[in-house]
Design an enzyme around this catalytic site. Structure first.
Site, PDB file in Angstrom:
ATOM      1  CB  CYS A  41      21.401  34.397 102.965  1.00 35.92           C
ATOM      2  SG  CYS A  41      22.178  32.973 103.733  1.00 35.92           S
ATOM      3  CG  HIS A  71      17.831  33.765 100.151  1.00 32.43           C
ATOM      4  ND1 HIS A  71      18.628  33.565 101.256  1.00 32.43           N
ATOM      5  CD2 HIS A  71      16.542  33.650 100.597  1.00 32.43           C
ATOM      6  CE1 HIS A  71      17.887  33.331 102.314  1.00 32.43           C
ATOM      7  NE2 HIS A  71      16.607  33.387 101.940  1.00 32.43           N
TER       8      HIS A  71
END
Length: 481
Positions: free
Chosen positions: A115, A171
């Site tokens: 990610c 993130h």
């Protein structure tokens, strides 16, 4: 040769490249046409034949204003999890329609296999290994993040007159040091971490993780619904300048919770509050049926945002891009690719990617040009009339000339590095070294599944690609010991 997806009513010979790139040929063709529900009235037997895709060709000579940019990311969505990429079970009519209206890329890649490094590569247009935060695979604590001083797609477009917003999963670091609002986005609504429980918004450490700007925002509805609602509101506003909206869904990332499944939600929340730090991983839950429902929910959500864009009269002048942040996870359908999330095999980094811009690019097209996340950063900057910062040269290649004017893209290397693995693609050839430490060489147009190692037959080519990987790697930050 770019693959054409065949019309099932008129069988068309497929090259080996088309078999690999078009994701199971006929399945993809059926999906790219009208779905049974769209094509046939109630009680009808079969859907109408699907229109064939044609190889990408630019339509030069058109002119338009600078586009709005809607960049949508799914989370851990596998390369063949959309029906337009060959999924045998999942139906994604809204994303299939987006593909019919634009260009579907068969050989598109994420910037990394997990990610946060992929997000670093997209936001900066550079290899994740250029920055300390990009070395985390993925970011799991507050020690690193995307430094606010580093130019980003958002900050550069903002400097060129764009309004900027990020809705969904960031993130790339945690407060108080890192935030989208510190890195060029005017607005932020979403979560900071890598995962959260869809109702309670509890993150991996048990913290509450839903924010508006840098302040907590309480909303205990299903997360995908909230993000969809926010994004639809944003694209519907009376904007007085072009906008960039990064819409980062967490769907279909674990935990495996569908809209309405409050029972599973309550059980995971109970475990989180009891100190079970593995609860969100949900390794004892999920199923193919649940995963199918989550992906189809993602499709419906994207469809609602696109519908809001259309109703606002902005469809023609908005460049919409859809992709996944990396390859699929446990329940993904990646066939015929090998590997999945976390790996530099094709299944870990090759992702579904769709581009639509009605004002400048014709629909119904397919491209097998190898492209990846940093390329889209460079492309969007050029299309929007923004210049990269001279002190932070991009690693991606702008595709604007190719997409809009038909210029050729020079042969270049696509480079990846994660702990324990390395990969480089040049043309149809891929150099790969997995955790076993053995150098391998694959010819992807003939062997997209990476099963026929050609290293012994092509020692010179293997040495050349390995040396190219080493040269790029030498300019990156080393992993911390």
């Amino acid at each position: 040769m770019s693959p054409n997806t065949p019309n099932p009513a008129t069988p068309t010979p497929l090259t080996r490249r088309a078999l690999g790139g078009a994701a199971a040929g006929t399945a993809a063709a059926l999906a790219l046409g009208a779905t049974p529900a769209e094509a046939a009235p109630a009680g009808a037997g079969t859907a109408a034949p699907a229109p064939a895709e044609r190889p990408f060709r630019a339509a030069p000579g058109r002119h338009s204003r600078r586009p709005n940019i809607l960049f949508v990311l799914g989370d851990d969505l596998g390369w063949a999890d959309l029906s337009s990429y060959g999924s045998p079970d999942i139906r994604t009519p809204h994303l299939d329609r987006l593909a019919r209206q634009g260009v579907r890329f068969t050989d598109a890649y994420s910037g990394s296999a997990t990610c946060s490094p992929t997000r670093f590569s997209l936001y900066t247009g550079r290899y994740p290994g250029r920055t300390k935060g990009g070395l985390a695979e993925p970011i799991a604590d507050r020690s690193v993040g995307l430094e606010p001083s580093h130019p980003t797609l958002a900050s550069l477009l903002k400097g060129a007159g764009y309004a900027t917003a990020l809705i969904g999963k960031w993130h790339c670091g945690y407060l108080p040091d890192y935030s989208p609002t510190r890195s060029g986005w005017d607005e932020f609504f979403g979560n900071f971490g890598g995962a959260l429980e869809y109702y309670s918004k509890l993150g991996l450490g048990g913290e509450y993780d839903l924010y508006e700007g840098d302040a907590e925002h309480k909303d205990l509805r299903y997360y995908t619904r909230i993000l969809t609602e926010r994004a639809a509101e944003y694209v519907s506003r009376d904007h007085d300048r072009p906008f960039l909206l990064n819409l980062n869904f967490t769907t279909p990332h674990w935990p495996w919770i569908t809209d309405g499944d409050t029972e599973t939600s309550a059980e995971i929340v109970r475990r989180i509050k009891a100190g079970d730090r593995s609860a969100l991983w949900h390794q004892d839950g999920g199923s193919l049926a649940v995963y199918k429902e989550m992906v189809e929910d993602l499709d419906r959500s994207v469809g609602r945002v696109l519908d809001a864009l259309r109703r606002a009269g902005r469809e023609r002048d908005t460049l919409v891009f859809f992709a996944s942040d990396n390859g699929g996870e446990r329940f993904s359908h990646n066939w015929p690719l090998a590997g999945n999330k976390g790996s530099l095999q094709e299944g870990g980094i090759r992702v579904p990617s769709i581009l639509r811009w009605p004002a400048r690019i014709d629909g119904g097209q397919v491209s097998d040009l190898p492209v990846y996340s940093p390329d889209w950063t460079a492309t969007l900057l050029e299309i929007a009339g923004a210049r990269p910062h001279p002190g932070y040269p991009l690693d991606g290649t702008s595709l604007a000339g190719h997409l809009l004017r038909g210029t050729s893209v020079p042969e270049r290397d696509l480079f990846w590095r994660v702990r324990g693995e390395r990969a480089l693609r040049r043309g149809d050839w891929k150099y790969y070294r997995g955790s076993g430490g053995r150098d391998q060489l694959f010819h992807l147009s003939e062997d997209v599944r990476e099963q026929a190692d050609r290293a012994g037959h092509e020692p010179g080519r293997l040495a050349e690609l390995r040396a190219a990987w080493e040269r790029t790697n030498a300019g990156l930050l080393p992993y911390p010991v």
